[in-house]
Structures are given as C-alpha cells and as structure tokens.
Design an enzyme around this catalytic site. Structure first.
Site, PDB file in Angstrom:
ATOM      1  N   LYS A  45       0.808  -1.228   0.000  1.00 23.53           N
ATOM      2  CA  LYS A  45       0.000   0.000   0.000  1.00 23.53           C
ATOM      3  C   LYS A  45       0.845   1.283   0.000  1.00 23.53           C
ATOM      4  O   LYS A  45       0.440   2.284  -0.582  1.00 23.53           O
ATOM      5  CB  LYS A  45      -0.953   0.013   1.199  1.00 23.53           C
ATOM      6  N   ASN A  51      -4.879   2.135  -1.847  1.00 25.63           N
ATOM      7  CA  ASN A  51      -5.477   0.801  -1.975  1.00 25.63           C
ATOM      8  C   ASN A  51      -6.210   0.625  -3.307  1.00 25.63           C
ATOM      9  O   ASN A  51      -6.641  -0.464  -3.638  1.00 25.63           O
ATOM     10  CB  ASN A  51      -6.435   0.504  -0.809  1.00 25.63           C
ATOM     11  N   ASP A  97      -9.954   3.394   1.989  1.00 25.45           N
ATOM     12  CA  ASP A  97     -10.146   2.722   3.289  1.00 25.45           C
ATOM     13  C   ASP A  97     -10.856   3.636   4.302  1.00 25.45           C
ATOM     14  O   ASP A  97     -11.806   3.221   4.954  1.00 25.45           O
ATOM     15  CB  ASP A  97      -8.799   2.269   3.867  1.00 25.45           C
TER      16      ASP A  97
END
Ligand code: ATR
Length: 276
Positions: free
Chosen positions: A66, A87, A102
């Site tokens: 990431k 992500n 996220d």
C-alpha cells in the site's frame, strides 16, 4: 474487449475481493474480470509496469504494497498522499492514479448511524496504518474531538502531529482512555487485536463505556470480536470490520466504473465467504 481489474498482494490467496467484485461486475453487466495476483515486494515495480502496458482498467493493492506502490504511480490523490497509502488505482487514459478508499469506506459504513460528526467525540484505538487512514479521513469530517489511544503513546502523538487537517485531538495512554471512556460517542478499534486465532484479546477494558456509544472494530474474523461482544453486552451499538471492507471495495468500484454498487449484495457475498 473484456476489461481487466486486479488486486495485488502477498499473500493474496485469502482475499475476498475477487469473488465480491466479480459478482458486482456481472451484476452491472460490465464485461470485465477481476483477478488476484501474488506479487512479491521486489517484483512490484515491474508488475505495475506490466499492468500499465497491458492497459489494465484498474486495480487494488493490499498488504504489503500500500505504501511501496506510491513511487510507481503517475499521480496520487491528495488524501492518499497524506495517508501515505494507496489501496485503489484507476487507469485514467493511460495514467495510473492512486487513491485511498479505506478511510472513506469506514466512514460510509457508519452512515446508518451517524450523519454528522460535528457533535461526536471519537476515540481511535491504535496508531498503525489502518488508524492513519481512518483518523486522517475522519479528521476531515470535523468531529467535536478525535483522540487516539495506543500502547506506544509516542506513536499516537506522532500520528496527531502528522495529520494535515485541523482537528481537536489528544494522545492518550490505554489507561487514560479506559478511565475516560464514558466521554466518547464513537470508539474505533483499528488494531489486529482479537483477530483469529487470538480471539480472547481486547485492546482496552470497556468498564466505563457509555452504553449509547457506537463501537466499531475493523477486524472481521471473527465477525464478533471479544471487544465487540463486551461492547454489545454493555448495550452499545456495534459494527464489525465487514462494513469497512465492503465499502472500501464499493468506493473502488465506483472510481473504476462510475457506478456505486449494491452494497447489500457485496456484504452478503462477503458473509458467505467468511462462513465458508
Ligand atoms: P496496521 O498497518 O495493520 O494498522 P501496524 O502498523 O503494525 O498495523 O499497527 C499495529 C497497531 O496495533 C499499533 O497501534 C500497535 O501498537 P504499538 O504502536 O504500540 O505497536 C497495535 N498493537 C498491535 N499489537 C498490540 C498488542 N498486543 N497490544 C496493544 N497494541 C497492539
């Protein structure tokens, strides 16, 4: 021509994204396939170049890539850059652009309970990568307060200092968080504590929990951690990590296709996979 979407990670075998996202691609009549690729850290750069060369439509990245992916992208969204983690990658006419869904995924999962954070006091437990995405994104929502408690207090301090958005935040030791827990409307557990197989572990005592609080855990295996079980027994509203997982995927799907997918369908699909 059939489009390709993907998720890159290492390991990747247990990812629930391929089943969840292939199903919504089909359900939306999009002629595409979403494929998991195991990519080791030393192969990440060449893998990204390869995906770009073949004209991939978009992809997700997961652990351990990431942060490492950032130098290999053509552009990055400001929030993702601040979080320091991507992500979701969109292929925008040949340019690979990185996003982080996220934090927004987590917040979108709270919509059934919370429409505005302006009168909410929030406690984040943990100061790792997941905490950073949630804390930075939530700080943008201007909560009344958003404090961080962590085993290593210095990391909570550093996270607050690193936040690019103005927020009313203070670092707390685990003991102080336990003592003042009744002040918080929302408690967010962002560590892997309580995840299978260490299912009896909890990060803090909930003795002083406000029974009107919303208590969230980003862990989804088990579906109800010991932490959430204790919170529910105290009368609090609880939410497990399935919601964040589903909504980060839904927001990625929307970035790729312009369509916000059927979240209930995705959730049911994830729950079926977890039960299996
Ligand atoms: P992630 O990127 O998944 O968030 P991480 O960056 O390794 O993972 O962060 C893990 C978080 O869980 C940290 O806040 C860590 O606390 P420390 O900063 O003190 O290490 C917390 N954590 C992990 N195991 C813990 C444990 N047994 N007790 C308390 N906190 C724990």
């Amino acid at each position: 021509m059939k489009k390709l979407f993907a998720v890159l990670g290492d390991p990747i075998g247990h990812s629930m994204s391929p089943i969840m996202l292939n199903d919504v691609l089909t359900n939306n009549n999009i002629d595409a396939h979403y494929h998991p690729f195991k990519v080791s850290p030393e192969d990440l750069e060449i893998a990204i170049k390869g995906l770009k060369a073949i004209g991939i439509a978009g992809f997700n990245v997961t652990i351990p890539h990431k942060s490492a992916i950032i130098p290999f992208l053509d552009d990055i969204d400001e929030l993702a850059l601040r979080i320091g983690a991507v992500n979701t990658v969109v292929n925008d006419n040949g340019k690979l652009v990185g996003y982080n869904t996220d934090g927004y995924g987590f917040i979108k999962g709270l919509e059934p309970y919370i429409s505005s954070f302006s009168n909410k006091k929030v406690l984040v437990i943990g100061a790792g990568g997941a905490a950073r995405a949630i804390y930075f994104t939530m700080a943008k929502m201007n909560p009344l307060a958003i404090d961080i408690t962590n085993r290593t207090l210095m990391k909570a301090k550093e996270l607050i200092q690193a936040c690019p958005f103005e927020s009313n935040s203070k670092p707390l030791s685990l003991k102080d968080a336990e003592a003042h827990l009744n002040e918080y409307d929302v408690v967010i557990q962002t560590t892997m504590i309580g995840m299978y197989p260490n299912v009896s572990e909890t990060p803090i005592s909930l003795k002083n929990l406000n029974n009107q609080a919303l208590v969230c855990d980003i862990v989804y295996n088990p579906l109800e951690t010991q932490f959430l079980l204790e919170a529910r027994q105290k009368g609090a509203t609880v939410q497990n990590g399935v919601e964040m997982f589903v909504y980060q995927g839904a927001l990625a799907f929307e970035k790729w296709t312009g369509i916000f997918p059927d979240v209930k369908r995705m959730r049911d699909n994830v729950l079926r996979q977890l039960e299996a």
